[in-house]
Scaffold this active site. Structure first.
Site, PDB file in Angstrom:
ATOM      1  N   HIS A   1       0.916  -1.310  -0.018  1.00  0.00           N
ATOM      2  CA  HIS A   1       0.155   0.032  -0.122  1.00  0.00           C
ATOM      3  C   HIS A   1       0.937   1.241   0.062  1.00  0.00           C
ATOM      4  CE1 HIS A   1      -3.299  -2.709   0.896  1.00  0.00           C
ATOM      5  NE2 HIS A   1      -4.073  -1.754   0.427  1.00  0.00           N
ATOM      6  N   GLY A   2       1.971   1.261   0.250  1.00  0.00           N
ATOM      7  CA  GLY A   2       2.715   2.250   0.299  1.00  0.00           C
ATOM      8  C   GLY A   2       4.212   2.176   1.307  1.00  0.00           C
TER       9      GLY A   2
END
Length: 464
Positions: A320-321
């Site tokens: 997700h990051g």
């Protein structure tokens, strides 16, 4: 270009679908490929290198698949070269700036800023490419011989930017040619319109509360407003991503494809384990099929099962990051799901009310960790959520929560209704086509007004 824009709704869709339906069925793949590449090119016109990277990525996956079938003795080497390409691309664009900044902070005392724009949709088309070459290696699907059909699979604009993550096996039967019926087009358009309504009319306005709270600062809000804020973000994230997924599935239906379901009323779950079977289903399936099961799943005893769960959830966070909050978020999910598996999970299943109360608390708390990239700010927010020490539950403006509740309560009430199955069940009971089209036109008209006024926001999952 995004689905929830006037350009897409009133320019791209009429032109594209007009051409798509006008040509003979055998020519539709060509139209779909050109339309999808134009769609992606519009989003990357400021950074043309990202468009070239996307073309290169598709080409490499195509030749890796063909190469593994042709050079059987070397197919493992070819597979790993393909995987290495994707890991290097994703690592450079998504994680290098963060890692380099942290290293510079460690050795020089001050962090250097590395600005590298993240290519749109790279996390999604990378996972689709990886799933394809791994499936060809396993022999579960044949390598696609038609470059046109393969490029259509990877570049199909409904799912290109933010999913659902579609495996080649799910669409390969429809790639050569597909029948498109008027009923499918009407049904797909209805799903698209409903998803657009969830995004523009619900996710965007309730998300403004979270933006207001960030602007005020967590240290300056009361405990009730802090809880309102994380619940608002939870609703925004769900209706934003669920709305996008419905729009993608609807567009896929209009093209003649059945894209996979990505959400199954996750906020009705009774445990975090159940939640992640219902939320972003295609991502969960990807990690299960291409990480968890190959590692051994739960077949080799408790210790290795826990290890496999840890790897999967840390990778889910990292996917997700790049940030400590995503690692922390993944670790928290691992901890909760492991506890449920080996401790109190059965109790949650046996007592549904207990399970729902448990998730009503944990869903917004875990999304709070997900939403805030500054670990220090996470600590401040949690000190407001649980004000057992310090300044207590109230802010300098004691009744701040009443002010914002009066502004946002209609969106909370509608949001709480639409996380349940009730409104969807009522819609399915409407058999009058006239009534259905009136509802659709009302949604389109309202969305058009808000888009015209500029009251629209990018989809949250575009950043991943």
């Amino acid at each position: 270009m995004v689905f929830s824009s006037l350009e897409f709704l009133y320019i791209f869709m009429p032109l594209f679908f007009g051409a798509y339906y006008a040509v003979p069925p055998k020519m539709r793949n060509g139209i779909l490929l050109m339309g999808s590449l134009c769609f992606y090119a519009v989003g990357t016109w400021m950074v043309p290198g990202h468009f070239l990277l996307f073309i290169l990525s598709m080409s490499i996956d195509y030749f890796v698949g063909r190469g593994m079938e042709r050079f059987v003795r070397r197919k493992k080497l070819i597979l790993w070269l393909g995987i290495l390409f994707h890991i290097l691309c994703l690592g450079f664009f998504k994680y290098f700036p963060f890692i380099a900044g942290e290293i510079s902070t460690l050795f020089s005392g001050h962090g250097l800023s590395f600005k590298i724009l993240l290519p749109i949709g790279i996390s999604f088309y990378t996972f689709q490419g990886l799933s394809y070459i791994v499936d060809v290696y396993r022999g579960t699907v044949p390598a696609e011989k038609s470059a046109l059909q393969f490029f259509v699979y990877l570049s199909m604009f409904p799912q290109l930017i933010a999913g659902p993550i579609v495996t080649y096996n799910e669409v390969r039967r429809d790639l050569p040619c597909r029948e498109i019926r008027k009923s499918d087009v009407s049904y797909g358009l209805g799903i698209f319109i409903f998803g657009m309504g969830l995004k523009i009319l619900l996710a965007n306005p309730i998300g403004k509360l979270w933006g207001d709270i960030n602007a005020i600062g967590f240290e300056s809000i009361s405990t009730p407003l802090a809880w309102m804020g994380i619940v608002a973000f939870s609703l925004q994230l769900f209706f934003d991503f669920y709305g996008y997924s419905l729009m993608a599935i609807g567009l896929g239906k209009m093209l003649g494809f059945q894209l996979p379901t990505n959400f199954d009323f996750p906020y009705l779950s009774r445990s975090m384990t159940e939640f992640w079977r219902r939320w972003h289903i295609t991502l969960g399936n990807w990690f299960r099929d291409y990480v968890y099961v190959p590692l051994g799943g739960n077949r080799n005893g408790r210790l290795l099962t826990i290890r496999n769960l840890l790897i999967v959830w840390l990778l889910t966070g990292i996917w997700h990051g790049a940030g400590y909050n995503f690692l922390l978020w993944g670790a928290v999910l691992f901890f909760l799901i492991t506890l449920e598996k080996y401790s109190y999970g059965k109790a949650l299943d046996r007592v549904p009310l207990l399970g729902h109360l448990y998730m009503a608390l944990l869903i917004p708390l875990t999304w709070a960790v997900f939403a805030i990239d500054d670990i220090g700010q996470i600590g401040i927010l949690f000190s407001r959520l649980f004000p057992f020490f310090g300044q207590g539950p109230w802010s300098a403006f004691r009744y701040d929560y009443l002010k914002y509740w009066n502004l946002y309560y209609p969106f909370f009430l509608v949001g709480f209704l639409f996380i349940t199955k009730l409104p969807y069940s009522l819609l399915q009971k409407i058999h009058s086509k006239v009534v259905l089209w009136l509802i659709r036109l009302a949604i389109v008209g309202s969305c058009t007004y808000f888009m015209y006024r500029g009251l629209d926001d990018p989809f949250l999952y575009f950043r991943f």
